[in-house]
Write an enzyme that holds these catalytic residues in place. Structure first.
Site, PDB file in Angstrom:
ATOM      1  N   SER A 234       0.839  -1.199   0.000  1.00 16.98           N
ATOM      2  CA  SER A 234       0.000   0.000   0.000  1.00 16.98           C
ATOM      3  C   SER A 234       0.872   1.247   0.000  1.00 16.98           C
ATOM      4  O   SER A 234       2.028   1.212   0.448  1.00 16.98           O
ATOM      5  CB  SER A 234      -0.899   0.010   1.239  1.00 16.98           C
ATOM      6  OG  SER A 234      -1.500   1.272   1.446  1.00 16.98           O
TER       7      SER A 234
ATOM      8  N   TYR B  20      -1.970  -1.236  10.347  1.00 18.41           N
ATOM      9  CA  TYR B  20      -2.115  -1.600   8.935  1.00 18.41           C
ATOM     10  C   TYR B  20      -0.899  -1.132   8.142  1.00 18.41           C
ATOM     11  O   TYR B  20      -0.311  -1.899   7.366  1.00 18.41           O
ATOM     12  CB  TYR B  20      -3.386  -0.963   8.385  1.00 18.41           C
ATOM     13  CG  TYR B  20      -3.585  -1.105   6.893  1.00 18.41           C
ATOM     14  CD1 TYR B  20      -4.132  -2.269   6.352  1.00 18.41           C
ATOM     15  CD2 TYR B  20      -3.257  -0.066   6.031  1.00 18.41           C
ATOM     16  CE1 TYR B  20      -4.333  -2.400   4.984  1.00 18.41           C
ATOM     17  CE2 TYR B  20      -3.451  -0.178   4.666  1.00 18.41           C
ATOM     18  CZ  TYR B  20      -3.989  -1.343   4.142  1.00 18.41           C
ATOM     19  OH  TYR B  20      -4.181  -1.464   2.788  1.00 18.41           O
TER      20      TYR B  20
END
Length: 289
Positions: free
Chosen positions: A179, A192
């Protein structure tokens, strides 16, 4: 798969999560022009029921691959069924397996079933399953949440690769979904973001190790803000409504704008000299490092 683990037939399944999103994500690769780049290949995509995983699975099928998708729970049955239907409509064989990638035994069993269904070794593994949970104050982050996020987002990748490599031939491909938060960080998603940074390090480490061992290429894709079911599941209405507005292009991306990155990395004729790298479909954010 046992009867309990078979995805229900279409008429027995509630509409998928994506079907209830407004606007609905573009994840069916409509209008995609395939060129047979993955003809005869066998692929497994985790988190393949919806969002980026669905778009990747369908793109692979349109390029000629048979595809197994792995998804997390019966709440995703509807999405998984839609994905299977789309793969089969592209003329390829498809299967869905439900299971928790955070459990190594589940990953081992999924690989056994996938290769049995596909009728041979696995040519392409896409690690895409993920979860995220918003946190306002780091000191309030639940211990259980951190452990769960790490089990799914990084341990799940390690377990899948550990189970897959013995079942992969020379020249196979592994693609990991990381990401933009691995590079930018995220105040609301610190655990995350940490897992996504770990995925980058894992990709770079395994690229060298697995190339020397089995000529397996290992790369990653680092999407920016993409409109998937993970977003409304993670954020409140206000943040969901503004998702993607901070990207230089001023909007969230769509899954079908990300999937071609995976096709490029999976196709030997396109990316034979690419390993240990990360592609960045992120709406214009400049990434260095």
């Amino acid at each position: 798969m046992s009867e309990q683990q078979q995805p229900p037939q279409s008429q027995d399944v509630q509409p998928g999560v994506e079907a209830g999103m407004t606007p609905r994500p573009r994840s069916f690769m409509e209008g995609y022009r395939a060129a047979g780049k993955l003809e005869g290949k066998r692929a497994l995509v985790t988190g393949g029921d919806s969002g980026i995983g669905r778009a990747v699975a369908i793109a692979f099928a349109k390029e000629g691959a048979d595809v197994v998708i792995l998804y997390g729970s019966d709440q995703e049955d509807g999405d998984a069924r839609e994905t299977l239907d789309a793969i089969q409509a592209a003329g390829r064989r498809a299967e869905a397996i439900m299971g928790d990638v955070g459990d190594f035994d589940t990953c081992e069993t999924a690989l056994e079933r996938a290769t049995a269904f596909l009728g041979g070794p696995l040519d392409i593994l896409v690690n895409n399953a993920a979860e995220q949970h918003e946190t306002e104050r780091f000191e309030d982050i639940p211990v259980e949440q951190v452990e769960r996020t790490f089990r799914t987002n990084i341990l799940g990748y390690i377990w899948m690769i550990k189970a897959a490599v013995p079942r992969m031939p020379e020249g196979a491909v592994i693609i990991n979904t990381t990401s933009v938060t691995a590079y930018k960080g995220s105040p609301q998603l610190p655990d995350y973001a940490a897992t996504k940074g770990a995925i980058v390090a894992l990709t770079r480490s395994l690229a060298e190790a697995l190339w020397k061992e089995k000529r397996i290429r290992v790369n990653a894709v680092a999407p920016g803000p993409i409109w998937t079911p993970l977003i409304p599941a993670s954020f409140d209405e206000e943040r969901t409504a503004s998702h993607g507005s901070s990207a230089p292009m001023g909007r969230a991306g769509q899954p079908d704008e990300v999937a071609p990155c995976y096709v490029f990395l999976a196709a030997e004729q396109d990316s034979s000299y690419v390993t240990g790298q990360v592609l960045h479909p992120n709406g214009g954010t400049i990434v260095n490092g």
